[in-house]
Design an enzyme around this catalytic site. Structure first.
Site, PDB file in Angstrom:
ATOM      1  CG  ASP A  20      50.965  27.630  25.921  1.00  0.00           C
ATOM      2  OD1 ASP A  20      50.307  28.243  26.778  1.00  0.00           O
ATOM      3  OD2 ASP A  20      51.563  26.621  26.183  1.00  0.00           O
ATOM      4  CD  GLU A  27      54.240  23.127  28.121  1.00  0.00           C
ATOM      5  OE1 GLU A  27      55.155  22.802  27.572  1.00  0.00           O
ATOM      6  OE2 GLU A  27      53.581  24.232  27.403  1.00  0.00           O
ATOM      7  CD  GLN A  76      51.430  22.769  25.280  1.00  0.00           C
ATOM      8  OE1 GLN A  76      52.234  24.020  25.044  1.00  0.00           O
ATOM      9  NE2 GLN A  76      52.136  21.645  25.318  1.00  0.00           N
ATOM     10  CD  GLU A 122      54.041  26.315  22.478  1.00  0.00           C
ATOM     11  OE1 GLU A 122      53.438  26.463  23.602  1.00  0.00           O
ATOM     12  OE2 GLU A 122      55.041  25.554  22.570  1.00  0.00           O
TER      13      GLU A 122
END
Length: 271
Positions: free
Chosen positions: A178, A246, A206, A143
């Site tokens: 993300d 998240e 995310q 990530e």
């Protein structure tokens, strides 16, 4: 509509951790993720999942000494044995929890160490981890994380993460996209979804609002539009993953703090 997983490290934090599974299920979540499971017995976590009809969709491999500020060790020369032992532990938990994905954190780049050396260590560790995970049918995720939240983090850009995954060539090595981190570092989020999701190398999304990392209906990103983009591209390419929620509830760790902020999710489900 995308499938949303509750991140139990950040959501429902008015409850003790093991009680957050029930809270997430009560609000209609069918999947959960969190940072680390290792403070709890795998059997206890598996029981919570079974009791509430939840799927474990993601957690992180051990990151080194988190409390001391470490944010992963995969890129750190001299920590290879520790990395392998930690990843073996993560695989044991993944088996017990029937979790298909493990996020490997790269770590903070130490001062005075050439990036080429860090890169070589990182890629060797990832290739080894992907091989181990493949024998059990698991995916390894990497990530890009923004350097404002994690100053000095080794991996920060989508293009670099995808270059690494492509260079290593393991089918089960994928990118954790993300949307919050991408907006802070790069922007142009919708076009990056369109660019990378069809490659087959995006394993998980995310989200969080930007810049405060609260609910996604607060901040500068137009999440309803992005959900439509994900739906459109996913339908075209056959992607069937999850979006992890998240974010930190704006109301904080108060009774109902997470639930009261889920209006965005209720609106998405009605759309």
């Amino acid at each position: 509509m995308p499938r949303f997983a509750a991140n139990l490290s950040l959501l429902y934090n008015e409850h003790p951790f093991l009680d957050r599974f029930a809270a997430a299920a009560a609000d209609g979540f069918q999947g959960v993720e969190y940072l680390f499971p290792y403070a709890f017995a795998a059997a206890d976590l598996a029981q919570r999942l079974a009791d509430h009809g939840l799927q474990q969709v993601l957690f992180n491999a051990p990151p080194g000494d988190w409390d001391a500020g470490e944010r992963g060790i995969a890129c750190l020369p001299g920590r290879e044995a520790e990395f392998r032992a930690g990843f073996a532990q993560a695989l044991d938990y993944a088996q017990a929890l029937n979790c298909p994905r493990l996020h490997v954190m790269a770590g903070l780049a130490p001062a005075g160490v050439e990036r080429t050396r860090l890169q070589a260590t990182y890629e060797a560790n990832l290739a080894w981890a992907a091989e181990q995970a493949a024998t059990l049918g698991r995916e390894v995720l990497i990530e890009p994380i923004n350097p404002r939240d994690f100053p000095g983090y080794f991996l920060t850009h989508q293009a670099e993460a995808h270059r690494i995954a492509q260079a290593i060539g393991a089918p089960n090595l994928k990118v954790q996209f993300d949307l919050y981190h991408c907006q802070i570092v790069e922007g142009d989020v919708a076009m990056k979804i369109r660019q990378y999701l069809p490659t087959g190398r995006v394993g998980h999304f995310q989200l969080a609002g930007v810049p405060q990392r609260h609910e996604p209906d607060v901040g500068e990103l137009n999440y309803p539009y992005l959900f439509n983009v994900i739906d459109e591209v996913a339908e075209a390419c056959g992607w069937q993953g999850w979006i992890g929620c998240e974010y930190r509830p704006a109301r904080g760790a108060v009774a109902g703090g997470t639930r009261d902020g889920l209006g965005w999710l209720r609106d998405t489900r009605r759309a």
